[in-house]
Design a protein around this motif. Structure first.
Motif, mmCIF file in Angstrom:
data_model
loop_
_atom_site.group_PDB
_atom_site.id
_atom_site.type_symbol
_atom_site.label_atom_id
_atom_site.label_comp_id
_atom_site.label_asym_id
_atom_site.label_seq_id
_atom_site.Cartn_x
_atom_site.Cartn_y
_atom_site.Cartn_z
ATOM 1 N N LEU A 1 0.490 13.273 -8.211
ATOM 2 C CA LEU A 1 -0.063 14.558 -7.777
ATOM 3 C C LEU A 1 0.979 15.662 -7.916
ATOM 4 O O LEU A 1 0.675 16.769 -8.374
ATOM 5 C CB LEU A 1 -0.557 14.447 -6.333
ATOM 6 C CG LEU A 1 -1.196 15.688 -5.734
ATOM 7 C CD1 LEU A 1 -2.416 16.117 -6.538
ATOM 8 C CD2 LEU A 1 -1.585 15.424 -4.294
ATOM 9 N N ASP A 2 2.222 15.370 -7.547
ATOM 10 C CA ASP A 2 3.305 16.351 -7.709
ATOM 11 C C ASP A 2 3.470 16.736 -9.183
ATOM 12 O O ASP A 2 3.621 17.917 -9.509
ATOM 13 C CB ASP A 2 4.632 15.798 -7.174
ATOM 14 C CG ASP A 2 4.684 15.721 -5.655
ATOM 15 O OD1 ASP A 2 3.856 16.381 -4.985
ATOM 16 O OD2 ASP A 2 5.563 14.992 -5.140
ATOM 17 N N ARG A 3 3.458 15.740 -10.083
ATOM 18 C CA ARG A 3 3.590 16.025 -11.519
ATOM 19 C C ARG A 3 2.434 16.871 -12.015
ATOM 20 O O ARG A 3 2.618 17.822 -12.779
ATOM 21 C CB ARG A 3 3.665 14.722 -12.314
ATOM 22 C CG ARG A 3 4.982 14.000 -12.212
ATOM 23 C CD ARG A 3 5.103 12.863 -13.209
ATOM 24 N NE ARG A 3 4.020 11.896 -13.123
ATOM 25 C CZ ARG A 3 4.020 10.817 -12.332
ATOM 26 N NH1 ARG A 3 5.061 10.567 -11.553
ATOM 27 N NH2 ARG A 3 3.005 9.987 -12.320
ATOM 28 N N GLU A 4 1.224 16.549 -11.568
ATOM 29 C CA GLU A 4 0.040 17.306 -11.983
ATOM 30 C C GLU A 4 0.140 18.757 -11.522
ATOM 31 O O GLU A 4 -0.118 19.680 -12.288
ATOM 32 C CB GLU A 4 -1.216 16.655 -11.412
ATOM 33 C CG GLU A 4 -2.491 17.378 -11.772
ATOM 34 C CD GLU A 4 -3.709 16.719 -11.158
ATOM 35 O OE1 GLU A 4 -4.438 17.411 -10.420
ATOM 36 O OE2 GLU A 4 -3.926 15.521 -11.412
ATOM 37 N N GLU A 5 0.513 18.957 -10.269
ATOM 38 C CA GLU A 5 0.633 20.318 -9.744
ATOM 39 C C GLU A 5 1.732 21.097 -10.470
ATOM 40 O O GLU A 5 1.562 22.276 -10.774
ATOM 41 C CB GLU A 5 0.894 20.290 -8.241
ATOM 42 C CG GLU A 5 -0.325 19.886 -7.445
ATOM 43 C CD GLU A 5 -0.062 19.784 -5.948
ATOM 44 O OE1 GLU A 5 1.118 19.830 -5.516
ATOM 45 O OE2 GLU A 5 -1.042 19.637 -5.201
ATOM 46 N N GLU A 6 2.859 20.442 -10.767
ATOM 47 C CA GLU A 6 3.933 21.102 -11.505
ATOM 48 C C GLU A 6 3.459 21.511 -12.897
ATOM 49 O O GLU A 6 3.767 22.616 -13.363
ATOM 50 C CB GLU A 6 5.153 20.184 -11.608
ATOM 51 C CG GLU A 6 5.910 20.026 -10.307
ATOM 52 C CD GLU A 6 7.020 18.982 -10.393
ATOM 53 O OE1 GLU A 6 7.418 18.604 -11.514
ATOM 54 O OE2 GLU A 6 7.467 18.536 -9.326
ATOM 55 N N ALA B 1 0.839 -1.201 0.000
ATOM 56 C CA ALA B 1 0.000 0.000 0.000
ATOM 57 C C ALA B 1 0.876 1.253 0.000
ATOM 58 O O ALA B 1 0.542 2.255 -0.626
ATOM 59 C CB ALA B 1 -0.938 -0.011 1.205
ATOM 60 N N SER B 2 2.023 1.178 0.663
ATOM 61 C CA SER B 2 2.938 2.323 0.689
ATOM 62 C C SER B 2 3.395 2.684 -0.717
ATOM 63 O O SER B 2 3.488 3.864 -1.070
ATOM 64 C CB SER B 2 4.149 2.017 1.565
ATOM 65 O OG SER B 2 3.764 1.921 2.912
ATOM 66 N N GLU B 3 3.699 1.668 -1.535
ATOM 67 C CA GLU B 3 4.111 1.933 -2.917
ATOM 68 C C GLU B 3 2.998 2.629 -3.697
ATOM 69 O O GLU B 3 3.256 3.541 -4.476
ATOM 70 C CB GLU B 3 4.494 0.632 -3.630
ATOM 71 C CG GLU B 3 5.826 0.077 -3.243
ATOM 72 C CD GLU B 3 6.180 -1.160 -4.053
ATOM 73 O OE1 GLU B 3 5.498 -1.471 -5.056
ATOM 74 O OE2 GLU B 3 7.161 -1.828 -3.675
ATOM 75 N N VAL B 4 1.768 2.179 -3.487
ATOM 76 C CA VAL B 4 0.626 2.782 -4.187
ATOM 77 C C VAL B 4 0.482 4.244 -3.781
ATOM 78 O O VAL B 4 0.336 5.129 -4.640
ATOM 79 C CB VAL B 4 -0.688 2.013 -3.881
ATOM 80 C CG1 VAL B 4 -1.879 2.697 -4.538
ATOM 81 C CG2 VAL B 4 -0.576 0.564 -4.333
ATOM 82 N N ILE B 5 0.550 4.505 -2.498
ATOM 83 C CA ILE B 5 0.397 5.881 -2.002
ATOM 84 C C ILE B 5 1.529 6.764 -2.503
ATOM 85 O O ILE B 5 1.307 7.895 -2.947
ATOM 86 C CB ILE B 5 0.328 5.901 -0.455
ATOM 87 C CG1 ILE B 5 -0.860 5.072 0.057
ATOM 88 C CG2 ILE B 5 0.277 7.325 0.074
ATOM 89 C CD1 ILE B 5 -2.211 5.504 -0.460
ATOM 90 N N ARG B 6 2.761 6.260 -2.473
ATOM 91 C CA ARG B 6 3.887 7.051 -2.977
ATOM 92 C C ARG B 6 3.729 7.356 -4.465
ATOM 93 O O ARG B 6 3.993 8.477 -4.910
ATOM 94 C CB ARG B 6 5.219 6.340 -2.701
ATOM 95 C CG ARG B 6 5.644 6.425 -1.241
ATOM 96 C CD ARG B 6 7.081 5.956 -1.042
ATOM 97 N NE ARG B 6 7.292 4.564 -1.427
ATOM 98 C CZ ARG B 6 7.184 3.529 -0.606
ATOM 99 N NH1 ARG B 6 6.852 3.719 0.665
ATOM 100 N NH2 ARG B 6 7.407 2.308 -1.045
ATOM 101 N N ALA B 7 3.271 6.369 -5.242
ATOM 102 C CA ALA B 7 3.047 6.595 -6.676
ATOM 103 C C ALA B 7 1.958 7.651 -6.880
ATOM 104 O O ALA B 7 2.080 8.517 -7.760
ATOM 105 C CB ALA B 7 2.662 5.286 -7.369
ATOM 106 N N GLY B 8 0.921 7.591 -6.063
ATOM 107 C CA GLY B 8 -0.147 8.586 -6.151
ATOM 108 C C GLY B 8 0.351 9.988 -5.830
ATOM 109 O O GLY B 8 -0.001 10.962 -6.505
ATOM 110 N N LEU B 9 1.205 10.100 -4.827
ATOM 111 C CA LEU B 9 1.762 11.403 -4.463
ATOM 112 C C LEU B 9 2.697 11.928 -5.550
ATOM 113 O O LEU B 9 2.702 13.124 -5.847
ATOM 114 C CB LEU B 9 2.481 11.327 -3.121
ATOM 115 C CG LEU B 9 1.546 11.180 -1.913
ATOM 116 C CD1 LEU B 9 2.356 10.906 -0.652
ATOM 117 C CD2 LEU B 9 0.683 12.413 -1.745
ATOM 118 N N ARG B 10 3.473 11.028 -6.172
ATOM 119 C CA ARG B 10 4.332 11.465 -7.279
ATOM 120 C C ARG B 10 3.486 11.967 -8.439
ATOM 121 O O ARG B 10 3.798 12.992 -9.062
ATOM 122 C CB ARG B 10 5.251 10.325 -7.734
ATOM 123 C CG ARG B 10 6.403 10.057 -6.775
ATOM 124 C CD ARG B 10 7.437 9.101 -7.387
ATOM 125 N NE ARG B 10 6.885 7.790 -7.693
ATOM 126 C CZ ARG B 10 6.825 6.771 -6.834
ATOM 127 N NH1 ARG B 10 7.285 6.916 -5.597
ATOM 128 N NH2 ARG B 10 6.322 5.615 -7.206
#
Length: 89
Positions: A41-46, A30-39
């Motif tokens: 989100l970071d790309r989208e915001e950038e 689940a940690s990998e999934v959450i980290r991928a989701g945050l990455r």
């Protein structure tokens, strides 16, 4: 010492999304999934910030005449009033 600390997150309906990704084998935890989701989100915001910076740059570079703030707000208030009126009809 760990660079990160464990956290507890309540996902609600998103838990199904995490579970499906784990079941597919695309992720090992689940940690990998959450980290991928945050990455993501970071790309989208950038990307959005880059678009906004470009729009601001274009607006500042535009040779058109300045519009007084009072006039801009009057136009916005009129547009809002017209939309509200059409919604009531």
């Amino acid at each position: 010492m760990r660079a990160s600390k464990p956290i507890t997150v309540t996902l609600g309906k998103q838990q199904r999304s995490v579970d499906e990704r784990l079941e597919s084998g695309a992720y090992n935890s689940a940690s990998e999934v959450i980290r991928a989701g945050l990455r993501a989100l970071d790309r989208e915001e950038e990307a959005l910030n880059a678009i906004l910076r470009e729009k601001i740059r274009e607006a500042l570079d535009e040779p058109g005449p300045d519009v007084p703030a009072v006039e801009v707000f009057e136009r916005l208030e009129l547009r809002h009033a017209e939309r509200m009126k059409s919604l009531r009809s």
